[in-house]
Design a protein around this motif. Structure first.
Motif, PDB file in Angstrom:
ATOM      1  N   ARG A  79       9.933 -29.492  -5.106  1.00  0.00           N
ATOM      2  CA  ARG A  79       8.444 -29.856  -5.521  1.00  0.00           C
ATOM      3  C   ARG A  79       7.882 -28.694  -4.455  1.00  0.00           C
ATOM      4  NH1 ARG A  79       8.161 -36.039  -4.658  1.00  0.00           N
ATOM      5  NH2 ARG A  79       9.394 -35.609  -2.829  1.00  0.00           N
ATOM      6  N   LEU A  80       8.158 -27.673  -4.579  1.00  0.00           N
ATOM      7  CA  LEU A  80       7.442 -26.398  -3.789  1.00  0.00           C
ATOM      8  C   LEU A  80       6.280 -25.750  -4.733  1.00  0.00           C
ATOM      9  CD1 LEU A  80       7.148 -24.830  -1.327  1.00  0.00           C
ATOM     10  CD2 LEU A  80       8.661 -23.491  -2.159  1.00  0.00           C
ATOM     11  N   TYR A  81       5.100 -25.761  -4.319  1.00  0.00           N
ATOM     12  CA  TYR A  81       4.027 -25.052  -4.893  1.00  0.00           C
ATOM     13  C   TYR A  81       3.602 -24.059  -3.889  1.00  0.00           C
ATOM     14  CZ  TYR A  81       4.190 -29.023  -8.244  1.00  0.00           C
ATOM     15  OH  TYR A  81       4.308 -29.816  -9.269  1.00  0.00           O
ATOM     16  N   ILE A  82       2.882 -22.766  -4.613  1.00  0.00           N
ATOM     17  CA  ILE A  82       2.498 -21.846  -3.808  1.00  0.00           C
ATOM     18  C   ILE A  82       1.009 -21.653  -4.043  1.00  0.00           C
ATOM     19  CG2 ILE A  82       2.750 -19.213  -3.298  1.00  0.00           C
ATOM     20  CD1 ILE A  82       5.820 -19.762  -4.394  1.00  0.00           C
ATOM     21  N   ALA A  83       0.390 -21.377  -3.175  1.00  0.00           N
ATOM     22  CA  ALA A  83      -1.414 -21.012  -3.483  1.00  0.00           C
ATOM     23  C   ALA A  83      -1.535 -19.879  -2.696  1.00  0.00           C
ATOM     24  CB  ALA A  83      -2.177 -22.187  -2.912  1.00  0.00           C
ATOM     25  N   LEU A  84      -1.996 -18.844  -3.814  1.00  0.00           N
ATOM     26  CA  LEU A  84      -2.505 -17.723  -2.994  1.00  0.00           C
ATOM     27  C   LEU A  84      -4.006 -17.533  -2.925  1.00  0.00           C
ATOM     28  CD1 LEU A  84      -2.025 -14.385  -2.052  1.00  0.00           C
ATOM     29  CD2 LEU A  84      -1.939 -14.062  -4.530  1.00  0.00           C
ATOM     30  N   VAL A  85      -4.659 -17.695  -1.784  1.00  0.00           N
ATOM     31  CA  VAL A  85      -5.939 -18.180  -1.572  1.00  0.00           C
ATOM     32  C   VAL A  85      -6.781 -16.538  -1.473  1.00  0.00           C
ATOM     33  CG1 VAL A  85      -7.712 -18.989  -0.156  1.00  0.00           C
ATOM     34  CG2 VAL A  85      -5.607 -20.209  -0.720  1.00  0.00           C
ATOM     35  N   HIS A  86      -7.774 -16.339  -2.097  1.00  0.00           N
ATOM     36  CA  HIS A  86      -8.856 -15.572  -2.121  1.00  0.00           C
ATOM     37  C   HIS A  86     -10.057 -15.671  -1.511  1.00  0.00           C
ATOM     38  CE1 HIS A  86      -5.724 -14.040  -5.222  1.00  0.00           C
ATOM     39  NE2 HIS A  86      -5.826 -12.946  -4.848  1.00  0.00           N
ATOM     40  N   HIS A  87     -10.311 -16.898  -1.332  1.00  0.00           N
ATOM     41  CA  HIS A  87     -11.475 -17.472  -0.561  1.00  0.00           C
ATOM     42  C   HIS A  87     -11.233 -18.916  -0.101  1.00  0.00           C
ATOM     43  CE1 HIS A  87     -15.241 -19.307  -0.066  1.00  0.00           C
ATOM     44  NE2 HIS A  87     -15.765 -18.260   0.264  1.00  0.00           N
ATOM     45  N   PRO A  88     -11.530 -19.214   1.089  1.00  0.00           N
ATOM     46  CA  PRO A  88     -12.087 -18.430   2.220  1.00  0.00           C
ATOM     47  C   PRO A  88     -10.885 -17.875   2.800  1.00  0.00           C
ATOM     48  CG  PRO A  88     -12.025 -20.696   2.895  1.00  0.00           C
ATOM     49  CD  PRO A  88     -11.499 -20.688   1.559  1.00  0.00           C
ATOM     50  N   PRO A 130     -12.968 -18.638  -6.147  1.00  0.00           N
ATOM     51  CA  PRO A 130     -14.282 -19.019  -6.874  1.00  0.00           C
ATOM     52  C   PRO A 130     -14.922 -17.949  -7.625  1.00  0.00           C
ATOM     53  CG  PRO A 130     -14.800 -18.731  -4.792  1.00  0.00           C
ATOM     54  CD  PRO A 130     -13.422 -18.042  -4.783  1.00  0.00           C
ATOM     55  N   LEU A 131     -14.591 -16.677  -7.659  1.00  0.00           N
ATOM     56  CA  LEU A 131     -15.300 -15.988  -8.330  1.00  0.00           C
ATOM     57  C   LEU A 131     -15.070 -15.834 -10.051  1.00  0.00           C
ATOM     58  CD1 LEU A 131     -14.732 -12.874  -5.666  1.00  0.00           C
ATOM     59  CD2 LEU A 131     -16.714 -14.410  -5.977  1.00  0.00           C
ATOM     60  N   GLU A 132     -15.819 -15.892 -10.939  1.00  0.00           N
ATOM     61  CA  GLU A 132     -15.800 -16.156 -12.205  1.00  0.00           C
ATOM     62  C   GLU A 132     -15.124 -14.914 -12.921  1.00  0.00           C
ATOM     63  OE1 GLU A 132     -16.151 -18.990 -13.798  1.00  0.00           O
ATOM     64  OE2 GLU A 132     -16.756 -20.033 -12.303  1.00  0.00           O
ATOM     65  N   ASP A 133     -15.733 -13.659 -12.278  1.00  0.00           N
ATOM     66  CA  ASP A 133     -14.951 -12.430 -13.078  1.00  0.00           C
ATOM     67  C   ASP A 133     -13.470 -12.457 -12.622  1.00  0.00           C
ATOM     68  OD1 ASP A 133     -15.448 -11.892 -10.201  1.00  0.00           O
ATOM     69  OD2 ASP A 133     -16.040  -9.838 -10.636  1.00  0.00           O
ATOM     70  N   GLN A 134     -13.076 -12.895 -11.483  1.00  0.00           N
ATOM     71  CA  GLN A 134     -11.667 -12.852 -11.011  1.00  0.00           C
ATOM     72  C   GLN A 134     -10.739 -13.771 -11.818  1.00  0.00           C
ATOM     73  OE1 GLN A 134     -10.635 -10.307  -8.221  1.00  0.00           O
ATOM     74  NE2 GLN A 134     -12.201  -9.648  -9.460  1.00  0.00           N
ATOM     75  N   LYS A 135     -11.586 -14.829 -12.023  1.00  0.00           N
ATOM     76  CA  LYS A 135     -10.824 -16.098 -12.836  1.00  0.00           C
ATOM     77  C   LYS A 135     -10.592 -15.531 -14.110  1.00  0.00           C
ATOM     78  CE  LYS A 135     -13.592 -19.288 -11.466  1.00  0.00           C
ATOM     79  NZ  LYS A 135     -14.270 -20.671 -11.481  1.00  0.00           N
ATOM     80  N   ARG A 136     -11.771 -14.795 -14.752  1.00  0.00           N
ATOM     81  CA  ARG A 136     -11.349 -14.473 -16.168  1.00  0.00           C
ATOM     82  C   ARG A 136     -10.194 -13.467 -16.014  1.00  0.00           C
ATOM     83  NH1 ARG A 136     -17.151 -14.610 -16.076  1.00  0.00           N
ATOM     84  NH2 ARG A 136     -17.274 -12.336 -15.811  1.00  0.00           N
ATOM     85  N   LEU A 137     -10.238 -12.356 -15.229  1.00  0.00           N
ATOM     86  CA  LEU A 137      -9.181 -11.380 -15.018  1.00  0.00           C
ATOM     87  C   LEU A 137      -7.752 -12.076 -15.015  1.00  0.00           C
ATOM     88  CD1 LEU A 137      -8.281  -8.429 -14.593  1.00  0.00           C
ATOM     89  CD2 LEU A 137      -8.689  -8.790 -12.223  1.00  0.00           C
ATOM     90  N   GLY A 175      -2.696 -16.497   2.493  1.00  0.00           N
ATOM     91  CA  GLY A 175      -4.180 -15.697   2.336  1.00  0.00           C
ATOM     92  C   GLY A 175      -4.029 -14.249   2.007  1.00  0.00           C
ATOM     93  N   THR A 176      -4.969 -13.682   1.187  1.00  0.00           N
ATOM     94  CA  THR A 176      -4.969 -12.367   1.062  1.00  0.00           C
ATOM     95  C   THR A 176      -5.983 -11.820   2.280  1.00  0.00           C
ATOM     96  OG1 THR A 176      -6.936 -12.830  -0.500  1.00  0.00           O
ATOM     97  CG2 THR A 176      -4.924 -12.664  -1.461  1.00  0.00           C
ATOM     98  N   ALA A 177      -6.318 -10.368   1.988  1.00  0.00           N
ATOM     99  CA  ALA A 177      -7.174  -9.882   2.739  1.00  0.00           C
ATOM    100  C   ALA A 177      -6.425  -9.709   4.016  1.00  0.00           C
ATOM    101  CB  ALA A 177      -8.547 -10.255   2.659  1.00  0.00           C
ATOM    102  N   TRP A 178      -7.295 -10.402   5.168  1.00  0.00           N
ATOM    103  CA  TRP A 178      -6.756 -10.499   6.406  1.00  0.00           C
ATOM    104  C   TRP A 178      -6.349 -11.645   6.915  1.00  0.00           C
ATOM    105  CZ3 TRP A 178      -6.143  -6.019   9.359  1.00  0.00           C
ATOM    106  CH2 TRP A 178      -6.428  -4.652   8.965  1.00  0.00           C
ATOM    107  N   ALA A 188     -14.625 -13.251   0.020  1.00  0.00           N
ATOM    108  CA  ALA A 188     -13.801 -13.707  -1.140  1.00  0.00           C
ATOM    109  C   ALA A 188     -13.206 -12.322  -1.354  1.00  0.00           C
ATOM    110  CB  ALA A 188     -14.553 -14.145  -2.275  1.00  0.00           C
ATOM    111  N   SER A 189     -11.892 -12.182  -1.501  1.00  0.00           N
ATOM    112  CA  SER A 189     -10.937 -10.884  -1.703  1.00  0.00           C
ATOM    113  C   SER A 189     -10.829 -10.894  -3.381  1.00  0.00           C
ATOM    114  CB  SER A 189      -9.691 -10.979  -0.854  1.00  0.00           C
ATOM    115  OG  SER A 189      -8.965 -11.831  -1.328  1.00  0.00           O
ATOM    116  N   ALA A 190     -10.573  -9.441  -3.603  1.00  0.00           N
ATOM    117  CA  ALA A 190     -10.155  -9.254  -5.202  1.00  0.00           C
ATOM    118  C   ALA A 190      -8.901  -9.595  -5.346  1.00  0.00           C
ATOM    119  CB  ALA A 190     -10.676  -7.926  -5.495  1.00  0.00           C
ATOM    120  N   VAL A 191      -8.469 -10.278  -6.636  1.00  0.00           N
ATOM    121  CA  VAL A 191      -7.501 -10.359  -7.037  1.00  0.00           C
ATOM    122  C   VAL A 191      -6.563  -9.002  -7.516  1.00  0.00           C
ATOM    123  CG1 VAL A 191      -6.132 -11.195  -9.130  1.00  0.00           C
ATOM    124  CG2 VAL A 191      -8.091 -12.401  -8.205  1.00  0.00           C
ATOM    125  N   THR A 192      -5.425  -8.951  -6.968  1.00  0.00           N
ATOM    126  CA  THR A 192      -4.585  -7.612  -7.297  1.00  0.00           C
ATOM    127  C   THR A 192      -3.255  -8.053  -8.275  1.00  0.00           C
ATOM    128  OG1 THR A 192      -3.108  -7.907  -5.338  1.00  0.00           O
ATOM    129  CG2 THR A 192      -5.105  -6.696  -4.924  1.00  0.00           C
TER     130      THR A 192
END
Length: 190
Positions: A8-17, A55-62, A143-146, A27-31
């Motif tokens: 029951r392990l789930y992973i979250a890759l956070v781009h914000h905050p 939370p970024l709509e363009d990133q969610k669409r991508l 977390g992404t970015a730094w 908010a970082s960009a998805v890669t």
């Protein structure tokens, strides 16, 4: 003999905050590489799900477009194994939404375990997390970015000790960190 309980392990890759170079909250960009490599590692190690948090709509669409390409589009026919990995992926606006989806999946609120490359007071060991996996679902947060913003670390149920290499250099890609942690969580598991 009792059946082995499902992982029951789930992973979250956070781009914000997350933190920017100057320790500001951004908010970082998805890669694309993160999406692919983490999905493949998650599938290989038997994770139940992989959340991309932005939370970024363009990133969610991508992200949704990339998922659709590999699960329903020509990518699914070209590489069915990649399709299996991408089927684990869901897009969320927030970490709270990801935790709510884990609760909906499992019937139990997950232990939210945040990761960081920095020393954190009260950080827990990988052994602690392994023990918790036997008792409840775990949402392992990267977390992404730094790195994750302090607000995420403060709201998590626990923060894992940072990965330690053999030198003072400490700047792994998030996809490498995910793979290493998944491998360490799998050690000694039946």
């Amino acid at each position: 003999m009792s059946p082995i309980s499902p992982v029951r392990l789930y992973i979250a890759l956070v781009h914000h905050p997350v933190l920017g170079r100057q320790a500001e909250t951004i908010a970082s960009a998805v890669t694309n590489l993160d999406l692919h490599d983490i999905a493949r590692a998650a599938k290989t190690y038997g994770a139940a799900g992989y959340f991309v948090v932005t939370p970024l709509e363009d990133q969610k669409r991508l992200v949704k477009r990339i998922i659709a390409h590999w699960t329903d589009g020509s990518g699914s026919r070209y590489n069915p194994l990649r399709a299996q990995a991408f089927e684990l992926m869901r897009v969320c606006d927030s970490l709270a939404e990801a935790a709510a989806l884990v609760t909906a999946d499992t019937g139990t609120a997950p232990l939210v375990a945040a990761t960081t490359a920095r020393l954190h007071p009260g950080a827990v060991t990988m052994e602690y997390l392994k023990d918790r996996l036997n008792a409840s679902p775990v949402l392992l947060v990267f977390g992404t970015a730094w790195g994750l913003a302090p607000s995420v670390l403060d709201q998590a149920d626990c923060v894992l000790e940072p990965l330690a290499g053999k030198s003072a250099y400490n700047h792994l890609s998030v996809r490498s960190a995910v793979s290493i942690m998944l491998d360490r969580l799998a050690e000694d598991r039946v």
